[in-house]
Design an enzyme around this catalytic site. Structure first.
Site, short mmCIF file in Angstrom:
data_model
loop_
_atom_site.label_atom_id
_atom_site.label_comp_id
_atom_site.label_asym_id
_atom_site.label_seq_id
_atom_site.Cartn_x
_atom_site.Cartn_y
_atom_site.Cartn_z
N ASP A 125 -32.63 26.02 -0.67
CA ASP A 125 -34.25 24.89 -0.69
C ASP A 125 -35.59 25.92 -2.42
O ASP A 125 -35.21 26.36 -1.66
CB ASP A 125 -33.90 24.41 0.14
CG ASP A 125 -35.33 23.77 0.81
OD1 ASP A 125 -35.71 23.22 -0.51
OD2 ASP A 125 -35.37 23.23 1.57
N ARG A 175 -29.27 20.10 -6.58
CA ARG A 175 -30.01 19.00 -5.96
C ARG A 175 -31.67 19.19 -6.67
O ARG A 175 -32.55 20.25 -6.59
CB ARG A 175 -30.15 19.89 -4.90
CG ARG A 175 -30.67 18.05 -4.05
CD ARG A 175 -31.00 19.21 -2.45
NE ARG A 175 -30.96 18.18 -1.46
CZ ARG A 175 -32.59 18.18 -0.69
NH1 ARG A 175 -34.12 18.70 -1.70
NH2 ARG A 175 -32.94 16.71 -0.06
#
Length: 306
Positions: A125, A175
């Site tokens: 992340d 992502r």
């Protein structure tokens, strides 16, 4: 509207915890691993892919970081036993990035090694601007070590235009999201500090360039205009659906999520779970005052409907 949104964000601590708990059930899979497993199994049965996040923020001690590592290892073991193929979302600060780089990387490597043994991928992340470079450096090391891992990028940051070049050259798995942290305007693309639609051209450019460079891309957005623009481009360019997927948060824009799946697109649902359900629920609102009013209204409306 901006003033009202800011007021709504600041008012969240005044909302009874019991109400936030009931509301959070739509957006958080639960507190326990069993609850999370039940939720992801239902999503898999319906045809969705999933990414699982063990809720928790920046570790302030080595013991907290070790506890988080154990939680991930327990999750991986449960997923392997249940034969659930999924993806992990890993936040490096929760594993001690700001305490000890070497110890953090050791924990992440243990997690990724265990995940790979069960056929489970992971995505690192991206956090606030103070962690961006350290996160990219850690990802490069993990990727070079051969772990099946991807990286999240935030399209609203100016630096992403440069950061993505090396990732595209390596055909890294990415992502791409708009970005949620409240950053200073100096770090953001022009116009993004006052209008999130200003991020869209940058988002489309990053996604299209990365796919054309050979990267697999997770398109993480709930913006209907952005989704329409990208599905149009993907279809015109005849991009194989194995080269990308759409990604959405649990409980958010479910009709849009279902429509994408019905059109034959791969759709991954981000599924958070853990004891920090309250912190997650309130942070998602307070991190971006511009959308706080809309989120709070939608959540309260949904609670009344139930």
């Amino acid at each position: 509207m901006r003033i009202l949104n800011t007021m709504a964000a600041h008012a969240i601590p005044l909302v009874p915890r019991s109400l936030i708990r009931r509301i959070s059930r739509r957006y958080v899979a639960g507190e326990t691993l069993d609850e999370a497993h039940t939720r992801i199994h239902a999503l898999h049965t319906a045809g969705f892919l999933t990414t699982i996040d063990v809720l928790g923020e920046t570790a302030s001690t080595a013991d907290e970081a070790e506890s988080m590592a154990r939680s991930y290892l327990q999750l991986i073991e449960a997923l392997g036993t249940g034969n659930e193929t999924t993806e992990l979302s890993i936040k490096l600060t929760a594993l001690g990035l700001l305490l000890d780089d070497a110890a953090c990387m050791s924990r992440v490597s243990r997690i990724l090694r265990a995940a790979a043994s069960k056929g489970i991928r992971a995505c690192i992340d991206m956090e606030d601007i103070h962690c961006t470079q350290r996160t990219l450096d850690a990802f490069a090391t993990l990727e070079a070590s051969g772990f099946p891992v991807g990286i999240a990028l935030q399209a609203y940051l100016k630096r992403t235009s440069d950061d993505i070049i090396a990732l595209q050259a390596r055909k890294s798995r990415m992502r791409i999201c708009k970005g949620i942290y409240a950053e200073a305007a100096a770090h953001l693309v022009d116009g993004a500090s006052s209008d999130r639609a200003a991020i869209n051209p940058h988002f489309v450019r990053h996604v299209s360039n990365a796919i054309q460079a050979g990267s697999f891309v997770g398109i993480a957005t709930h913006d209907a205009h952005l989704i329409d623009a990208l599905t149009g481009w993907l279809q015109r360019e005849q991009i194989a659906r194995s080269r990308f997927e759409f990604q959405m948060l649990l409980g958010v824009c479910e009709s849009q999520r279902d429509a994408l799946l019905a059109q034959g697109f791969n759709v991954r649902v981000y599924v958070p779970y853990g004891r920090d359900w309250y912190g997650y629920s309130t942070r998602r609102i307070k991190e971006n005052p511009r959308i706080a009013g809309y989120i709070l209204a939608a959540m309260i409306s949904g609670e009344r409907a139930r």
